[in-house]
Design an enzyme around this catalytic site. Structure first.
Site, PDB file in Angstrom:
ATOM      1  N   ARG A 149     -23.019   8.842  20.026  1.00  0.00           N
ATOM      2  CA  ARG A 149     -23.350   8.826  21.430  1.00  0.00           C
ATOM      3  C   ARG A 149     -24.847   8.511  21.549  1.00  0.00           C
ATOM      4  O   ARG A 149     -25.701   9.384  21.347  1.00  0.00           O
ATOM      5  CB  ARG A 149     -23.017  10.193  22.054  1.00  0.00           C
ATOM      6  CG  ARG A 149     -22.770  10.224  23.578  1.00  0.00           C
ATOM      7  CD  ARG A 149     -23.891   9.737  24.358  1.00  0.00           C
ATOM      8  NE  ARG A 149     -23.647   9.652  25.802  1.00  0.00           N
ATOM      9  CZ  ARG A 149     -23.983   8.592  26.521  1.00  0.00           C
ATOM     10  NH1 ARG A 149     -24.507   7.528  25.956  1.00  0.00           N
ATOM     11  NH2 ARG A 149     -23.819   8.602  27.827  1.00  0.00           N
ATOM     12  N   HIS A 197       0.834  -1.209   0.000  1.00  0.00           N
ATOM     13  CA  HIS A 197       0.000   0.000   0.000  1.00  0.00           C
ATOM     14  C   HIS A 197       0.866   1.254   0.000  1.00  0.00           C
ATOM     15  O   HIS A 197       1.684   1.456   0.916  1.00  0.00           O
ATOM     16  CB  HIS A 197      -0.913  -0.010   1.238  1.00  0.00           C
ATOM     17  CG  HIS A 197      -1.868   1.133   1.297  1.00  0.00           C
ATOM     18  ND1 HIS A 197      -1.922   2.007   2.361  1.00  0.00           N
ATOM     19  CD2 HIS A 197      -2.798   1.562   0.427  1.00  0.00           C
ATOM     20  CE1 HIS A 197      -2.857   2.910   2.135  1.00  0.00           C
ATOM     21  NE2 HIS A 197      -3.410   2.665   0.962  1.00  0.00           N
ATOM     22  N   TYR A 223     -25.472  16.134  32.748  1.00  0.00           N
ATOM     23  CA  TYR A 223     -24.949  17.234  31.927  1.00  0.00           C
ATOM     24  C   TYR A 223     -24.941  18.572  32.664  1.00  0.00           C
ATOM     25  O   TYR A 223     -25.416  19.597  32.172  1.00  0.00           O
ATOM     26  CB  TYR A 223     -25.718  17.328  30.590  1.00  0.00           C
ATOM     27  CG  TYR A 223     -25.507  16.095  29.754  1.00  0.00           C
ATOM     28  CD1 TYR A 223     -24.249  15.803  29.239  1.00  0.00           C
ATOM     29  CD2 TYR A 223     -26.541  15.200  29.514  1.00  0.00           C
ATOM     30  CE1 TYR A 223     -24.032  14.645  28.503  1.00  0.00           C
ATOM     31  CE2 TYR A 223     -26.341  14.046  28.776  1.00  0.00           C
ATOM     32  CZ  TYR A 223     -25.080  13.784  28.272  1.00  0.00           C
ATOM     33  OH  TYR A 223     -24.872  12.640  27.545  1.00  0.00           O
ATOM     34  N   CYS A 254     -19.477  16.010  22.650  1.00  0.00           N
ATOM     35  CA  CYS A 254     -20.145  15.474  23.830  1.00  0.00           C
ATOM     36  C   CYS A 254     -19.544  16.119  25.070  1.00  0.00           C
ATOM     37  O   CYS A 254     -18.335  16.361  25.130  1.00  0.00           O
ATOM     38  CB  CYS A 254     -19.973  13.962  23.884  1.00  0.00           C
ATOM     39  SG  CYS A 254     -20.875  13.217  25.246  1.00  0.00           S
ATOM     40  N   HIS A 259      -7.652   7.952  -3.971  1.00  0.00           N
ATOM     41  CA  HIS A 259      -8.175   6.626  -4.324  1.00  0.00           C
ATOM     42  C   HIS A 259      -9.289   6.666  -5.345  1.00  0.00           C
ATOM     43  O   HIS A 259      -9.557   5.669  -5.995  1.00  0.00           O
ATOM     44  CB  HIS A 259      -8.722   5.940  -3.066  1.00  0.00           C
ATOM     45  CG  HIS A 259      -7.676   5.647  -2.062  1.00  0.00           C
ATOM     46  ND1 HIS A 259      -7.380   6.506  -1.045  1.00  0.00           N
ATOM     47  CD2 HIS A 259      -6.832   4.601  -1.928  1.00  0.00           C
ATOM     48  CE1 HIS A 259      -6.412   5.987  -0.299  1.00  0.00           C
ATOM     49  NE2 HIS A 259      -6.053   4.843  -0.822  1.00  0.00           N
TER      50      HIS A 259
HETATM   51  N1  MTE Z   1     -30.728  12.235  20.934  1.00  0.00           N
HETATM   52  C1  MTE Z   1     -31.419  11.122  21.245  1.00  0.00           C
HETATM   53  N2  MTE Z   1     -32.684  11.005  20.810  1.00  0.00           N
HETATM   54  N3  MTE Z   1     -30.864  10.131  21.993  1.00  0.00           N
HETATM   55  C2  MTE Z   1     -29.565  10.235  22.450  1.00  0.00           C
HETATM   56  O1  MTE Z   1     -29.081   9.292  23.113  1.00  0.00           O
HETATM   57  N4  MTE Z   1     -27.536  11.632  22.621  1.00  0.00           N
HETATM   58  C3  MTE Z   1     -27.130  13.035  22.707  1.00  0.00           C
HETATM   59  C4  MTE Z   1     -27.449  13.783  21.427  1.00  0.00           C
HETATM   60  N5  MTE Z   1     -28.792  13.510  20.992  1.00  0.00           N
HETATM   61  C5  MTE Z   1     -28.827  11.404  22.155  1.00  0.00           C
HETATM   62  C6  MTE Z   1     -29.449  12.382  21.340  1.00  0.00           C
HETATM   63  C7  MTE Z   1     -25.736  13.243  23.036  1.00  0.00           C
HETATM   64  S1  MTE Z   1     -25.312  13.148  24.671  1.00  0.00           S
HETATM   65  C8  MTE Z   1     -24.815  13.643  22.093  1.00  0.00           C
HETATM   66  S2  MTE Z   1     -23.233  14.025  22.519  1.00  0.00           S
HETATM   67  C9  MTE Z   1     -25.192  13.740  20.663  1.00  0.00           C
HETATM   68  O2  MTE Z   1     -26.533  13.352  20.423  1.00  0.00           O
HETATM   69  C10 MTE Z   1     -24.301  12.864  19.827  1.00  0.00           C
HETATM   70  O3  MTE Z   1     -24.648  12.925  18.477  1.00  0.00           O
HETATM   71  P1  MTE Z   1     -24.022  11.875  17.460  1.00  0.00           P
HETATM   72  O4  MTE Z   1     -24.264  10.485  17.985  1.00  0.00           O
HETATM   73  O5  MTE Z   1     -24.656  12.134  16.138  1.00  0.00           O
HETATM   74  O6  MTE Z   1     -22.539  12.167  17.428  1.00  0.00           O
HETATM   75 MO    MO Z   2     -23.118  13.733  24.915  1.00  0.00          MO
END
Ligand code: MTE
Ligand code: MO
Length: 466
Positions: free
Chosen positions: A139, A40, A323, A186, A65
């Site tokens: 997340r 590669h 949070y 996050c 690529h």
């Molecule tokens: N929305 C829903 N419905 N359920 C979730 O668990 N996680 C939140 C948020 N929105 C969450 C959510 C958290 S804590 C974060 S940091 C972001 O979505 C992460 O978005 P991603 O998974 O697209 O990176």
């Molecule tokens: Mo998060």
């Protein structure tokens, strides 16, 4: 045409090292590239990152690529095709609420499988300004809901207004499409550094719970106005979001933002149905999610079910009892979640993505790379880098950034400096934002029981070899 054996993505993902054979997919074709790994041109390490999964997100990062001769070369290594059922979610083991979760790219570093939480490897994070969808950190608190786009409806409730029930087509057609490039981070990004000081409760994120995409959708403001939102006369109202994801007891994910932010045209809060020019992937909220630029990821609710304007914040656990930040002395016996405000805008953050901690780098010139970002659209104006643990500093070069309006997206940066063989370096970075806010020099003073808001100087020890 030859008949090829069929494989599932799970079978392909078993092949990640030369001893198990290295397989990759492109489209629906499966290739055994074990014999190509050493050949590669980009080096064996880079191709091994794609092992067991799809090549497409890597090819998006490394544009060289996308040429016909590369695909031709690949054909020599074809060993099979993906099973036709692979496009659909795996047939349900009904007792496992996560059985319907989508397939994921094996390059992601998994922090928890059920619910799925994963981050891209640090060195991939800063390969491109926009994070490819397949490598964007994920997340999830709950199983990924399966949504039939044709029957999807978004409920919008505005007191004194009319309730709306919007189909996906209505959301796309009734409201102008607005695009915004925004970084999501996050609150728990870099939590693993905090738990090294003292244990904290939460997923052990490294530096990759942050990614950037170009989002497109309807402005939340336009949707609320269409629902007949009347002037709230300076009262502090909120917009509460609920997701379609739920636990066994029917409790759904939810969060809220102040109404003022939702209605500020310059805040660019959108109900997104596209991510980097594609429909939202299931892990990132298909078919519609909120994107709140400059605000902690937790408020950008995925799989959006309802939007409700309310005099109170969302009653959700994640708005009320999670949070939030606390004094380092607060423990699980003394914590009172009602005493601290919910995190909205995040503080200034930066991290070194290359080299990795413990790396041996060759003498001559070192290249240090990383990202920097701040909440509230506050532009990063400077990144300082030290090679000696913070005694002396040099200014990194900020990579050119497509910018329009406020700085919702991260700045990628780079520093090159001469280094001598035998040296033990402690690389450090810290960023400064438009408000001249900086990062604290150590984790101890910002430690908190939930491990959120971890933004101390990022330190990476390396050695220099001959
Ligand atoms: N929305 C829903 N419905 N359920 C979730 O668990 N996680 C939140 C948020 N929105 C969450 C959510 C958290 S804590 C974060 S940091 C972001 O979505 C992460 O978005 P991603 O998974 O697209 O990176
Ligand atoms: Mo998060």
């Amino acid at each position: 045409a030859p008949q090829y054996p069929r494989y599932t993505r799970a079978e392909v993902s078993q092949h990640r090292t030369p001893s198990e054979r290295v397989w990759v997919t492109h489209g629906s074709d499966v290739f055994d590239v074990t014999d190509f790994v050493e050949l590669h041109p980009g080096g064996p390490d880079k191709i091994l990152l794609a092992a067991g999964g799809a090549l497409e997100p890597f090819w998006a990062l490394y544009a060289v690529h996308s040429q016909p001769h590369v695909l031709e070369l690949l054909q020599e290594y074809k060993v099979g095709e993906l099973s036709p059922e692979e496009a659909a979610p795996p047939p349900g083991d009904t007792r496992d609420p996560f059985a319907g979760d989508p397939p994921r790219h094996p390059a992601l570093r998994v922090n928890s499988l059920k619910p799925f939480n994963a981050e891209p490897p640090p060195e991939l994070l800063t390969q491109s300004f926009l994070t490819p969808n397949e490598l964007f950190f994920t997340r999830n608190h709950l199983p990924v809901p399966s949504v039939e786009p044709g029957s999807y409806r978004l409920r919008v409730e505005v007191p004194g207004g009319r309730s709306l029930s919007l189909s996906l087509a209505e959301l796309r057609q009734r409201f102008p499409k607005h695009e915004v490039t925004a970084t999501l981070q996050c609150a728990g990004n870099r939590r693993s550094e905090m738990s090294r000081v003292r244990p904290v409760k939460g997923l052990s994120w490294d530096i990759g719970a942050i990614s950037t995409a170009r989002w497109a959708g309807a402005r939340l403001r336009d949707v609320l106005l269409a629902a007949g939102l009347a002037n709230k006369n300076g009262q502090e109202w909120h917009v509460c979001f609920e997701g379609l994801d739920e636990d066994a007891s029917g409790t759904r994910y939810g969060a809220s933002i102040p109404l003022e932010r939702a209605m500020d045209p310059r805040a660019e809060v959108i109900l997104a149905y596209e991510m980097n020019g594609q429909e939202l992937p299931r892990d990132h909220g298909f078919p519609v999610r909120v994107v709140v630029p400059g605000v902690v990821g937790a408020r950008s609710v995925k799989w959006l079910r309802s939007v409700e304007v309310s005099p109170a914040e969302s009653p959700s656990h994640w708005q009320q009892n999670d949070y939030k930040g606390f004094c380092p002395s607060v423990d699980w016996d003394s914590v009172d979640f009602q005493k601290a405000p919910a995190i909205q805008e995040l503080p200034v953050q930066s991290a070194i993505t290359e080299p990795r901690p413990g790396a041996a780098v060759p003498e001559g010139e070192i290249t240090v790379r990383g990202y920097a970002w701040s909440g509230g659209g506050r532009e990063v104006i400077r990144v300082d880098v030290s090679l000696d643990g913070g005694r002396t500093w040099q200014e990194a070069e900020l990579c050119p950034r497509p910018q329009r309006g406020r700085a919702w997206a991260w700045a990628l940066w780079e520093l090159r400096a001469p280094v001598a063989a035998g040296a033990r370096l402690e690389l450090v970075c810290k960023a400064v934002d438009r408000g001249y806010n900086g990062q604290p020099d150590s984790v101890e003073g910002i430690w908190n029981l939930r491990g959120v808001l971890s933004n101390a100087w990022h330190r990476v020890p390396v050695t220099v070899t001959r």
